[in-house]
Design an enzyme around this catalytic site. Structure first.
Site, PDB file in Angstrom:
ATOM      1  N   LYS A   1       0.839  -1.192   0.000  1.00 36.08           N
ATOM      2  CA  LYS A   1       0.000   0.000   0.000  1.00 36.08           C
ATOM      3  C   LYS A   1       0.878   1.248   0.000  1.00 36.08           C
ATOM      4  O   LYS A   1       2.052   1.190   0.346  1.00 36.08           O
ATOM      5  CB  LYS A   1      -0.913  -0.001   1.240  1.00 36.08           C
ATOM      6  CG  LYS A   1      -1.933  -1.136   1.252  1.00 36.08           C
ATOM      7  CD  LYS A   1      -3.039  -0.864   0.259  1.00 36.08           C
ATOM      8  CE  LYS A   1      -4.048  -1.992   0.195  1.00 36.08           C
ATOM      9  NZ  LYS A   1      -3.597  -3.140  -0.581  1.00 36.08           N
ATOM     10  N   ASP A   2       0.255   2.370  -0.376  1.00 37.97           N
ATOM     11  CA  ASP A   2       0.981   3.632  -0.407  1.00 37.97           C
ATOM     12  C   ASP A   2       1.635   3.920   0.940  1.00 37.97           C
ATOM     13  O   ASP A   2       1.061   3.657   2.000  1.00 37.97           O
ATOM     14  CB  ASP A   2       0.027   4.786  -0.716  1.00 37.97           C
ATOM     15  CG  ASP A   2      -0.577   4.687  -2.094  1.00 37.97           C
ATOM     16  OD1 ASP A   2      -0.192   5.481  -2.948  1.00 37.97           O
ATOM     17  OD2 ASP A   2      -1.433   3.798  -2.296  1.00 37.97           O
ATOM     18  N   LYS A   3       2.832   4.504   0.887  1.00 36.52           N
ATOM     19  CA  LYS A   3       3.497   4.922   2.120  1.00 36.52           C
ATOM     20  C   LYS A   3       2.831   6.170   2.672  1.00 36.52           C
ATOM     21  O   LYS A   3       2.489   6.222   3.858  1.00 36.52           O
ATOM     22  CB  LYS A   3       4.988   5.177   1.866  1.00 36.52           C
ATOM     23  CG  LYS A   3       5.727   5.652   3.111  1.00 36.52           C
ATOM     24  CD  LYS A   3       7.205   5.909   2.834  1.00 36.52           C
ATOM     25  CE  LYS A   3       7.898   6.415   4.094  1.00 36.52           C
ATOM     26  NZ  LYS A   3       9.341   6.690   3.856  1.00 36.52           N
TER      27      LYS A   3
END
Length: 438
Positions: A85-87
């Site tokens: 997932k996006d940081k």
């Protein structure tokens, strides 16, 4: 509506909504971008895997798994998850840990990480468990009067609903939002110029990179001095550094330098090249007035699987006698029009859709056999197909932006199936530079 140049480089040269965008910026704070996995899993009370709900922000998934494994004193191979997932986001997902007791979880105390025990299972969490993702995204710093903002949002949403969604483009993340190099490296690999692919990946700079990074890349590109460049390249450019370390001792083995990267990364280059061609095919189809939400004679469709997702292993060519029946299935969400990620085994029909696909392949200068890559056999690709319409029904609300005085914020909520990109929805609303959507 003018598309940013950086998007044109990824094969996307149009919008399907004609209304001007709302502008704005994403991810002013991590909580502005919330992603929650959708999974069909049901956990029990017994099993060798402990199943947890992981809520995190400002963490890269692999980095977090590494830190948790160190705290627990176990191998990171005992962790399972359905996707990274996006940081720079608040993300909620399930993970599994093999042979771990509930009380051991209390030892994990990390900033911006919350773990909730859901149960146990005899099956770990993996990619096959992911159905899709729910998004709640705040676009901030919008400098439009209320009435104008209302009208733009209403018109864009109405068009998306009328089209049953947006084109299922591969978003800028596929290519690199600040350094869209991935498909260019893939193009050189597919054309058989492995040396150019390696040198471009290590040294080709882009305007949106940090100034120091651009300088060291430009110097390398001009001089090709691996030893000196290793002294200058920032440590975070670990993949470029790994390839240069190899080339110090093997200066002509460019295929071997790619062997220093993970198999996923090597495959990513060819996939990005295929994605560029695919994006161009969809744009050409739209410009040719062929629908995305209906099949025409010669289209190749796929069908819904048990999870309700497109199953591109089940394909059928649409004949004149089948058009009506297939379109009835498409309206009911049971069939989907596809386009190819071109490879050695891709089949093209003698029809309007097939002619578009062949035309774009010809324009790019590729042939199907180019995707057989003898220098790096493991990344040879037979190709596959992908649905061309991303079914989505966005909802939105407008409010004053508490972080930017005098500005508005818009909260967008929608669900997407796995493998699709939120930016393909956001770009229709914002019509902004990709850097403002990353």
């Amino acid at each position: 509506m003018q598309v940013p140049d950086i998007e044109k480089q990824t094969g996307i040269d149009l919008y399907v909504t004609e209304t001007e965008g709302i502008g704005g910026k994403l991810k002013q704070i991590s909580e502005d971008f919330v992603v929650e996995e959708v999974t069909g899993r049901e956990e029990g009370k017994e099993g060798k895997y402990l199943i947890l709900e992981l809520t995190k922000k400002n963490w890269e998934t692999h980095h977090l798994i590494r830190d948790m494994s160190r705290i627990l004193g176990i191998s990171s191979k005992r962790f399972g998850f359905a996707g990274t997932k996006d940081k720079r986001a608040l993300t909620i997902q399930r993970i599994s840990i093999y042979d771990l007791e509930t009380e051991d979880v209390e030892r994990i105390k990390l900033k911006d990480v919350d773990l909730k025990v859901l149960g146990r299972s005899n099956k770990d969490v993996g990619l096959g468990d992911l159905v899709g993702n729910k998004f709640k995204i705040i676009v901030r710093d919008i400098d439009l009067p209320q009435e104008k903002l209302d009208n733009r949002l209403l018109n864009i949403t109405s068009t998306i609903n009328k089209l049953d969604g947006v084109p299922n483009f591969f978003g800028i993340q596929r290519f690199g939002s600040r350094r869209p190099i991935t498909h260019l490296v893939g193009e050189s690999i597919v054309r058989g110029d492995i040396e150019k692919a390696a040198i471009d990946y290590i040294g080709l700079s882009f305007p949106d990179e940090h100034e120091k990074t651009k300088l060291v890349r430009d110097r390398f590109y001009k001089e090709r001095n691996y030893i000196e460049s290793l002294k200058e390249y920032p440590v975070q450019l670990r993949y470029e550094r790994a390839m240069m370390h190899y080339l110090v001792n093997n200066p002509d083995d460019f295929a071997g330098a790619f062997g220093e990267l993970s198999s996923n990364m090597r495959n990513m280059f060819v996939h990005a090249c295929q994605s560029y061609i695919y994006n161009r095919i969809i744009c050409r189809r739209i410009r040719g007035k062929l629908p995305l939400n209906e099949a025409v004679e010669g289209d190749i469709v796929c069908f819904k699987n048990k999870q309700g997702l497109p199953d591109t292993s089940r394909l059928e060519t649409v004949t004149s006698s089948k058009v009506k029946g297939i379109n009835n299935l498409i309206r009911r969400g049971r069939a989907f029009v596809t386009a190819p990620l071109v490879g050695t085994s891709t089949e093209f029909t003698d029809s309007s859709p097939g002619n578009i696909e062949k035309e774009i392949l010809h324009q790019t200068g590729f042939e199907q056999n180019d995707f057989h890559i003898p220098e790096i056999p493991r990344i040879t690709s037979k190709g596959r197909r992908r649905e061309i319409l991303l079914n989505v029904k966005p909802a939105y609300t407008i409010a004053d932006d508490e972080l930017n005085e005098g500005k508005k914020k818009v909260t967008l909520e929608f669900c997407l199936p796995k493998g699709s990109y939120a930016t393909t929805v956001l770009r229709e609303y914002m019509k902004a530079e990709p850097a403002d959507m990353s």
